[in-house]
Write an enzyme that holds these catalytic residues in place. Structure first.
Site, short mmCIF file in Angstrom:
data_model
loop_
_atom_site.label_atom_id
_atom_site.label_comp_id
_atom_site.label_asym_id
_atom_site.label_seq_id
_atom_site.Cartn_x
_atom_site.Cartn_y
_atom_site.Cartn_z
N LEU A 166 0.87 -1.17 0.00
CA LEU A 166 0.00 0.00 0.00
C LEU A 166 0.91 1.23 0.00
O LEU A 166 1.97 1.21 0.61
CB LEU A 166 -0.90 0.02 1.24
CG LEU A 166 -1.93 -1.10 1.39
CD1 LEU A 166 -2.69 -0.94 2.71
CD2 LEU A 166 -2.90 -1.13 0.22
N ASP A 167 0.48 2.28 -0.68
CA ASP A 167 1.26 3.51 -0.66
C ASP A 167 1.37 4.04 0.77
O ASP A 167 0.54 3.72 1.64
CB ASP A 167 0.59 4.58 -1.53
CG ASP A 167 0.57 4.20 -3.00
OD1 ASP A 167 1.46 3.43 -3.41
OD2 ASP A 167 -0.33 4.66 -3.72
N LYS A 168 2.37 4.86 0.99
CA LYS A 168 2.62 5.41 2.32
C LYS A 168 1.36 6.01 2.94
O LYS A 168 1.04 5.75 4.11
CB LYS A 168 3.72 6.47 2.23
CG LYS A 168 3.96 7.21 3.54
CD LYS A 168 5.02 8.30 3.38
CE LYS A 168 5.22 9.09 4.67
NZ LYS A 168 6.23 10.15 4.51
N ARG A 271 -5.50 5.50 -7.94
CA ARG A 271 -5.22 6.93 -8.03
C ARG A 271 -5.23 7.40 -9.48
O ARG A 271 -5.79 8.46 -9.81
CB ARG A 271 -3.87 7.23 -7.37
CG ARG A 271 -3.85 6.88 -5.88
CD ARG A 271 -2.45 6.83 -5.31
NE ARG A 271 -1.83 8.15 -5.31
CZ ARG A 271 -0.58 8.37 -4.91
NH1 ARG A 271 0.17 7.35 -4.50
NH2 ARG A 271 -0.08 9.59 -4.92
#
Length: 340
Positions: A166-168, A271
């Site tokens: 998962l992205d930050k 996104r």
């Protein structure tokens, strides 16, 4: 393999590996100095290639990082270009010391929210702000560091058992393997699309058109900005097919509350697809979003994870409550929490 040989980037244009380290910390690192001589057969070769021959127990990328950090001298002068040419008989001095990258794979105790655990795997609820894997700018304090501290056996697994990321600034559920056989099995499940992953997201602008839409733009590296991904034409640019089902849960004057189901796992997939639909995520400046509704990070939460346990065969399903910052953002825009 030595800890100092665990380097992530082989790019000779990496940042100085000692940037951000204060003088006291650098002095505390263990340093070994070696004095070497350039042989006739090495005359005219690149400095980094010669070092690979002379200090064969270390990787070329690690040695390149030492050159960039000023840890190599040639004829008594510091040289910082890996491509510098050497000449027969020249004296080469190198200080072998850990870089920030080489220390990235070290245990660091941290509080992790584990929602499921057995001897084969973990399911973790990742908070926003936690980096999953060490990378430039985040060589420590990552989920990988926490996993290494939590389970000593994780050191024997690639990426400490991490099979997806998962992205930050994305919160929510992740599955992590605890054995190599389970890691391989989970990778196969994900590749076969047998792991169900659903997300909740808040996008800019009211939703238009059908309540359910399928986004199928292929995704690759943005040819105009290498720091981000983009929807690409596969006939002209490298990329991979990507598919996301996006369903409107509730609309508001300023934005839309949606549920996203992944059918592929491309970097920044949701996104990019939300941007292409004209609804960039709130807080996602990289893809056209902006801070709004009191939310500073990208409004994306992995709320549901489901798969068949690769060892027991049990059907597992996990759900994660919406974080407080996203709940408050919904309230600020007059939206009700639903979809989980």
């Amino acid at each position: 393999m030595k800890q100092s040989d665990l380097i992530i980037s082989a790019d000779p244009q990496v940042e100085d590996p000692f940037v951000g380290m204060d003088d006291g910390a650098e002095a505390a690192l263990e340093v070994e100095q070696r004095r070497l001589s350039i042989a006739p057969g090495q005359h005219g070769e690149r400095l980094d290639r010669v070092l690979v021959e002379l200090v064969a127990e270390f990787s070329r990328s690690y040695l390149q990082q030492l050159i960039l950090a000023g840890a190599v001298q040639l004829k008594g002068a510091v040289v910082t270009k890996p491509s510098a040419r050497v000449h027969v008989g020249e004296l080469l001095v190198i200080e072998l010391r850990p870089t920030l990258q080489s220390q990235a794979f070290k245990p660091q105790p941290m509080a992790l929210e584990v929602v499921f655990e057995d001897e084969h795997l973990l399911v973790i609820n990742k908070p926003a702000g936690l980096v999953v894997h060490p990378a430039p700018g985040n060589w420590s304090g990552t989920l990988l560091n926490g996993l290494l501290a939590r389970d000593p056996q994780a050191q024997y697994l690639p990426r400490a058992g991490i099979v997806h990321r998962l992205d930050k600034d994305t919160s929510g559920l992740m599955v992590v393997a605890r054995t190599r056989s389970v890691m391989d099995a989970l990778v196969r499940l994900i590749a076969a699309r047998d792991v169900s992953r659903q997300y909740l997201a808040l996008g800019h602008g009211p939703w238009l058109g059908a309540r359910s839409q399928r986004a199928q733009w292929p995704i690759g590296r943005d040819p105009r900005n290498r720091l981000r991904m983009a929807a690409v034409d596969l006939a002209q640019h490298a990329g991979k097919a990507a598919c996301t089902d996006i369903e409107l849960l509730e609309n508001a004057a300023l934005g839309c509350w949606v549920r996203c189901t992944l059918h592929s796992g491309r970097t920044h997939q949701i996104r990019v697809h939300m941007m292409m639909l004209g609804h960039p995520l709130v807080g996602d400046a990289l893809y056209g979003g902006a801070a709004a509704a009191g939310l500073q990070r990208q409004a994306l939460h992995a709320f549901r994870l489901a798969f068949v346990h690769p060892v027991t065969g049990e059907a597992l399903e996990f759900r994660s409550s919406l974080p407080e910052d996203m709940r408050q953002a919904l309230t600020n825009w007059g939206l009700g929490y639903n979809g989980a």
